[in-house]
Scaffold this motif. Sequence first.
Motif, short mmCIF file in Angstrom:
data_model
loop_
_atom_site.label_atom_id
_atom_site.label_comp_id
_atom_site.label_asym_id
_atom_site.label_seq_id
_atom_site.Cartn_x
_atom_site.Cartn_y
_atom_site.Cartn_z
N LEU A 199 30.58 4.85 -27.58
CA LEU A 199 30.73 6.30 -27.75
C LEU A 199 32.04 6.71 -28.45
CD1 LEU A 199 29.15 7.70 -24.46
CD2 LEU A 199 28.16 7.60 -26.74
N PRO A 200 33.19 6.08 -28.11
CA PRO A 200 34.42 6.54 -28.76
C PRO A 200 34.46 6.27 -30.27
CG PRO A 200 34.92 5.14 -26.86
CD PRO A 200 33.45 5.02 -27.13
N ARG A 232 30.89 14.76 -38.56
CA ARG A 232 32.16 15.13 -37.93
C ARG A 232 33.08 15.83 -38.93
NH1 ARG A 232 36.33 10.89 -35.42
NH2 ARG A 232 36.34 10.19 -37.58
N GLU A 236 34.43 19.57 -38.27
CA GLU A 236 35.87 19.77 -38.06
C GLU A 236 36.48 20.63 -39.16
OE1 GLU A 236 37.61 15.95 -37.20
OE2 GLU A 236 36.82 15.99 -35.14
N ARG A 241 33.96 21.28 -33.14
CA ARG A 241 34.04 19.96 -32.51
C ARG A 241 32.65 19.37 -32.41
NH1 ARG A 241 37.42 18.13 -28.62
NH2 ARG A 241 35.62 17.94 -27.27
N GLU A 243 30.48 16.11 -30.40
CA GLU A 243 30.61 15.04 -29.40
C GLU A 243 29.23 14.51 -29.02
OE1 GLU A 243 32.77 17.25 -26.49
OE2 GLU A 243 30.92 18.00 -25.56
N ASP A 245 26.90 12.56 -25.92
CA ASP A 245 26.78 12.29 -24.50
C ASP A 245 25.53 11.42 -24.37
OD1 ASP A 245 26.93 12.33 -21.85
OD2 ASP A 245 26.56 14.48 -21.58
N PHE A 254 23.70 15.14 -28.71
CA PHE A 254 24.83 15.39 -29.61
C PHE A 254 25.06 16.90 -29.62
CE2 PHE A 254 25.96 11.42 -31.67
CZ PHE A 254 24.92 10.60 -31.27
N ARG A 255 26.34 17.27 -29.56
CA ARG A 255 26.68 18.68 -29.42
C ARG A 255 27.68 19.08 -30.49
NH1 ARG A 255 27.77 18.00 -24.62
NH2 ARG A 255 25.82 18.69 -23.70
#
Length: 272
Positions: A199-200, A232, A236, A241, A243, A245, A254-255
């Motif tokens: 995930l990161p 991303r 951005e 943002r 992210e 989950d 995905f959000r």
Amino acid sequence: LDARLPVDNPFDEPGRLAVSFNALLARLEAAFGELGRFTADASHELRTPLTVIRSVGEVGLREPHSEAEYRNIIGTMLEEVDRLTLLTTMLLELTRAEGRRTAIKRESIDLRELIRDAAGFLGVLAEEGRVCIDLDLPDSPVPVSGDWTMLRQAVVNLLDNAIKHSPPDAVVAIACRTHADLAEITVADQGPGIPAEHLPHLFDRFYRVDAARGRQDGDRRGGFGLGLAIARWAVEAHGGRIEADSAPGKGSVFRIALPRERTLSHPEGTTP
Ligand code: ADP
């Protein structure tokens, strides 16, 4: 070769200048390092389809083949050419993105429209995979200010991934909500999910969860690991943002959160 300046006293004038110079140098080195990695990764990705085209071509020339076999060979070559074309398009997009950090278009966008457009665009892909796209959109417009093409690309990339990772007869749910000063888009799928350790890194350029497996199997259909990096960047650049989950066996969500268009600006045709 170390070009850093010695700092005898960090508080006097030459010392302060040397500290600034060294900091600048460190940033330059980091930027060059990043550029070098980007070039190395990009070259690696470009070489894979080229190698396939070369070896398939050699097989074609080595001995006579039936017409069906030649068709097969040409088909494979064309597939790889398509892959190269897609890759170069994505690389160009990313490179352009880096240079465009400051100036993005500011048009008034209704996120509902953007989501409908992206879902329509990927409708055929969803049908092919027997995946149902479920839209959950509010009744009133969700205005954000930004660049339609960039934001649409972000949504398309998330949706494309969700569809690609869905089993047949699964549902991909896209929802749009507003919270205080944020507009939020979620893309949820019922796919295999993503292990926590990935995930990161998901949004890093060229990062692939299944890279090793894809390579070993000679599975060339895998992506380049650029879709989420592009998403991303687009989000951005709008002050938003993005992210993920997800957990294995639980699907992925995905959000995207974007600042809502400020009520101060009233686009033409709308009333304050
Ligand atoms: P690619 O073009 O290779 O799909 P992305 O940047 O879009 O690259 O995605 C990075 C990685 O994250 C990929 O390896 C993919 O397997 C994984 N991934 C992205 N979205 C999902 C999803 N919805 N479900 C499971 N894995 C996903």
